[in-house]
Structure formats: structure tokens, C-alpha cells
Write an enzyme that holds these catalytic residues in place. Structure first.
Site, mmCIF file in Angstrom:
data_model
loop_
_atom_site.group_PDB
_atom_site.id
_atom_site.type_symbol
_atom_site.label_atom_id
_atom_site.label_comp_id
_atom_site.label_asym_id
_atom_site.label_seq_id
_atom_site.Cartn_x
_atom_site.Cartn_y
_atom_site.Cartn_z
ATOM 1 N N LEU A 271 -3.448 3.420 5.139
ATOM 2 C CA LEU A 271 -3.573 3.840 3.668
ATOM 3 C C LEU A 271 -4.215 2.891 2.709
ATOM 4 O O LEU A 271 -4.076 1.611 2.984
ATOM 5 C CB LEU A 271 -2.063 4.143 3.324
ATOM 6 N N ASP A 272 -4.710 3.501 1.780
ATOM 7 C CA ASP A 272 -5.539 2.552 0.819
ATOM 8 C C ASP A 272 -4.696 1.779 0.118
ATOM 9 O O ASP A 272 -3.540 2.113 -0.032
ATOM 10 C CB ASP A 272 -6.357 3.321 -0.065
ATOM 11 N N ARG A 273 -5.083 0.662 -0.364
ATOM 12 C CA ARG A 273 -4.019 -0.311 -1.213
ATOM 13 C C ARG A 273 -3.486 0.612 -2.404
ATOM 14 O O ARG A 273 -2.128 0.458 -2.553
ATOM 15 C CB ARG A 273 -4.732 -1.427 -1.737
#
Length: 488
Positions: free
Chosen positions: A178-180
Site C-alpha cells: 500500500l502507498d504510504r
């Protein structure tokens, strides 16, 4: 053959090998335990610490000067910093201080850089546990925390926070990415076999993923399919755009709810007086997003897994995520926020504008309709303060604002296609109805884009002039479901 006689020196005659002492640097342990966390102002912070990066000479570095490599490859600090770091021995080659900043780097060299590391703070929200067994932990990842150590983040990462909670020897193995800035369902393997098995399922596209997003404006009702290809135009900045020459990508969207702006929630309320000047009215008329009132909660089903796929597709559709600092930023993409744009040749300009964000300018989503909130967010956003660290002279950043700790994008559900398992989180707070309004408090099957996916299996999307139609396997037009496809 000549025979060479070699005298065997006794131990008493042998001279001990002398090693040169390391550079005179003040270096704390690079792996401190317990981790130097502390909580303050609802943020998880890390005490600054010394850290040494070690890297072998890359092929593109061979034959180049040491200072030139740092100044061009690691641009988060100014050239003057790297010059001083080389001269005082904070940057060494093969463990030794170099004679000059112009020293040539060769194949096989190991470059070490010891610096006083400042990590950005992240939310103090705990990592939620959705499910745990002997093989796997399913977590609800908080927004704003990267999964792995990367860039400015090291101990403030999901992997390191979980290790700090469970013990130094515990090795968490993330199975999905997952993206930050994104929150939601993540799988953490407890051992390599379990992690590899689930990772193979996800890579093999046998796992259905569903996200929920909050976007600007009134998203179209019915089912929306976006099939614009996506290309990465800046790996360093993590920037992607809709491009016909990119990799194929497909996302299905379905609106869960629409909430009008506060000014329209009270039907008896008198419209507010427009206090804008003529110049401001002309400016706003050129900004299409300014005309989009309210926000929509949208369920998103990605068929493919391109980086920033949902964020890019929502931007292309003209409904970017409300607080997306990249794809909902008019300072980067212009007044129309790149709606329907897959052919512009202004990538270099976009990259230059984005690279300034967070340094001389605030990185923020520009689609705020509440001007007071916009001004507050500008003051509270992370940017360089102009102050320097007393230990290392590193430029210091201010704390990120609450609006910068994440974006309105949440991985809500992961499910095995074969029905063996399914994990889901509640809707995040930002997806619930605003105060005084009625709306969905949870997702239900009748709002599920997965139903559309099943209906689309075996169907072929074809175009007839300006009209998009879906053909069944028998060639007849399917009319049971409304289908809206954004024209490319």
C-alpha cells in the site's frame, strides 16, 4: 621447475598487522534498541540518530567524481553539504577518507555515508489487527506510514513499528503493498512459506481488492469503468500519468454516496453573498474543480495493480481524491487538474513543479472549497522552516498537518476468488456521513462493484460512435445495468 625456499617466521618474529583507525566520527549505534520512539502531539516521533549508508559503486557511477555522484544522485541535500561531508570524512570510500572531492569512483568501491538522520513524524494511531493466526496477521494500516523503510523513513515504517512491538528478533513479511498515504488491509506473514503463498495469490490476480475513496464533486451514478493506460514519468517523485503508451490499467468505480457542500444542506438558508472580486471570479471560472461542489464516497475495484492506479484514474475522470497532494494539486497539473488528459507533452514542467512542493512551497491538495480551512492547512503543512539542526546543520522541516498524514483512499476489503477467505475493515471516519446528514455507515452487496465484475465476465466492451455498449456472449446488447465509460 625452480624451487623457491620460503623461510617460516616464528610467531615471535612475525609483525602484527596494523589497521588504520576509522575516521574520527561521533557515531551512535546504527541499530538502536529499543527504537528511539516517543509520542507527542498525536504523532509518533523518532529521536534523530547517526546512521551509515553503505552502497557498492553502481555501473553509472564508474569513472565519475565522488562529489558529482552525490550532488546529482542524492538531491535531498545541497551540493555544499556533500562537499563538506566528503572533506570532513562523513563520506568515505572503502572505509577510508578520500584525498579530494574529485576522487574517481571505480567498480567494486564501497561508498559509506554517515549522517545525522532526521525521520519525519507519522501518526500515533496504532496499527489495527483485523485477524491473526499462526501464519498471518491481517492489519488495518494507518494512513501516512510507509510499509518498508525508504527515503526519509526508517524506524517510522510498518515493518519497524511491528518489530518494536513484538521483539527485535521478529521478522514481519509484508505480502501486499500500500502507498504510504493509503490506509487499509495489509497482510503480514509470520514465516516465509505463508508469505510466499499469499504473495503468489495476489500476483496471480486471484485476490479481489476493493478500495473506498472520497473525491471532489458529484461522481456519476451507476457503474464507471476507466481503462486508461498508465505510465510512470518520474520514479524519483513517484509520479504517474494517464498515457496511451503506458501499461494497461482498468478500474471499476461505483458511487456509494454524495454529500453536497454545507451551504446547500439547509434548504432554507439564504445563499451567501459572493465577496469575490471580478478578477477572482474570472480566475475561478477557469478552474473546473471550483465548480464541483461537495464530495462523493466512491467504491473502487482495480483489475490491475499499477502504481497510483486509482488516484490517476480518478484524476483522469475529473474527480480526484479531495486531499491528494499530487493528483489534486492545481499548482502541479493546472486549473483542470489533467481531467481527460492522456496526450499532453508537459511532463518535464509537471516534474519541476512537483519537485518544489514541500521545499519552497507547501505540498497540498488545492481543491479546498473552504478558504479558511485552506489557509489553516497552509500554515500547518510540512515544509522547510529555515532552521538548521544544531548537530549536523540539516535543514529542518515543520510537522506535517493532519491533512498530510494520509489521503482519502482506503483498502477496505481483500477476498479470495475461490471464497476461502475474506477480510474487511469498517469504513474510515472520512467516508461516514457528515454531521447532520444521512448516508451509508457501511458497504453492502447492492453497492458492491464486485457485482459488476461478475456481470462483465465474458462481456466485450465496444464503441459505437460516441456511445459505449456492452455485448453479451450471444452478441446481444446488455441493458440491465447502466454502464458509463469515460471517453479517452
Amino acid at each position: 621447475m625452480a624451487l623457491t625456499i620460503r623461510e617460516d617466521l616464528s610467531a615471535s618474529d612475525a609483525k602484527p598487522e596494523v589497521f588504520e583507525p576509522p575516521p574520527a566520527l561521533v557515531i551512535t549505534p546504527c541499530d538502536p534498541w529499543p527504537r528511539p520512539y516517543y509520542l507527542e502531539s498525536r504523532l509518533r516521533r523518532v529521536q534523530p540518530y547517526h546512521y551509515t549508508y553503505n552502497t557498492y559503486c553502481k555501473e553509472r557511477w564508474r569513472g565519475r567524481e565522488l562529489l558529482d555522484i552525490f550532488a546529482t544522485e542524492f538531491r535531498d541535500r545541497p551540493r555544499e553539504y556533500y562537499k563538506d561531508a566528503i572533506e570532513c570524512g562523513k563520506v568515505v570510500v572503502n572505509g577510508k577518507k578520500v584525498a579530494s572531492v574529485n576522487t574517481i569512483v571505480n567498480n567494486g568501491d564501497v561508498i559509506s555515508h554517515t549522517l545525522h538522520r532526521h525521520e519525519p513524524p507519522v501518526t500515533a494511531q496504532p496499527i489495527g489487527i483485523v485477524h491473526e493466526d499462526n501464519d498471518m496477521i491481517v492489519i488495518n494500516k494507518p494512513a501516512g506510514i510507509p510499509v518498508h523503510p525508504a527515503g526519509r523513513y526508517n524506524y517510522n515504517s510498518i515493518v519497524e513499528i511491528m518489530r518494536a512491538e513484538r521483539g527485535y528478533g521478529w521478522n514481519p513479511l509484508p505480502c501486499n503493498r500500500l502507498d504510504r498515504l493509503t490506509s487499509g488491509v495489509m497482510f503480514i506473514g509470520k514465516h516465509a512459506v505463508a508469505a510466499e503463498e499469499l504473495s503468489l495469490q495476489i500476483r496471480g490476480r486471484t485476490v479481489k481488492k476493493e478500495y473506498v475513496a472520497r473525491v471532489i464533486g458529484e461522481f456519476p451514478a451507476g457503474d464507471v469503468v476507466c481503462e486508461e493506460s498508465i505510465m510512470q514519468i518520474s520514479p524519483k517523485l513517484g509520479l504517474n500519468r494517464a498515457r496511451a503508451s503506458g501499461k494497461e490499467a482498468k478500474t471499476v468505480f461505483r458511487r456509494l454516496a454524495y454529500y453536497p457542500p454545507r451551504s446547500r444542506r439547509d434548504e432554507d438558508a439564504q445563499p451567501a453573498e459572493d465577496a469575490r472580486t471580478e478578477k477572482e471570479k474570472i480566475r475561478d471560472s477557469k478552474m473546473e474543480w471550483k465548480q464541483k461542489e461537495g464530495c462523493s464516497i466512491v467504491r473502487c475495484l482495480p483489475f490491475t495493480g499499477r502504481t497510483h492506479q486509482i488516484r490517476v484514474h480518478l484524476q483522469f475522470l475529473g474527480h480526484p481524491i479531495c486531499n491528494d497532494p499530487i493528483y489534486c494539486n492545481q499548482r502541479v497539473f493546472g486549473p483542470n487538474l489533467a481531467k481527460g488528459d492522456s496526450v499532453s507533452d508537459n511532463d518535464e514542467d509537471i516534474i519541476a513543479r512537483l519537485s518544489r512542493m514541500g521545499k519552497s512551497e507547501v505540498a497540498e491538495a488545492m481543491a479546498y472549497h473552504d478558504e479558511m480551512m485552506e489557509e489553516y492547512n497552509k500554515r500547518k503543512a510540512e515544509k522547510m522552516t529555515g532552521q538548521l539542526c544544531e548537530v549536523c546543520d540539516t535543514p529542518l522541516y515543520s510537522d506535517p498537518g493532519v491533512h498530510e498524514l494520509g489521503i482519502y483512499l482506503h483498502a477496505q476489503k481483500y477476498a479470495c476468488e475461490e471464497g476461502r477467505w475474506s477480510y474487511e475493515t469498517p469504513l474510515p471516519a472520512w467516508a461516514l456521513p457528515p454531521a447532520g446528514m444521512i448516508g451509508p455507515m457501511e458497504t453492502t452487496e447492492d453497492q458492491d462493484p464486485l457485482a459488476l465484475v461478475q456481470g462483465l465476465e465474458g462481456l466485450e466492451m465496444k464503441s459505437n460512435g460516441q456511445e459505449k455498449i456492452a455485448l453479451g456472449s450471444d452478441g446481444r446488447v446488455e441493458t440491465s445495468k447502466p454502464l458509463w465509460v469515460m471517453p479517452g
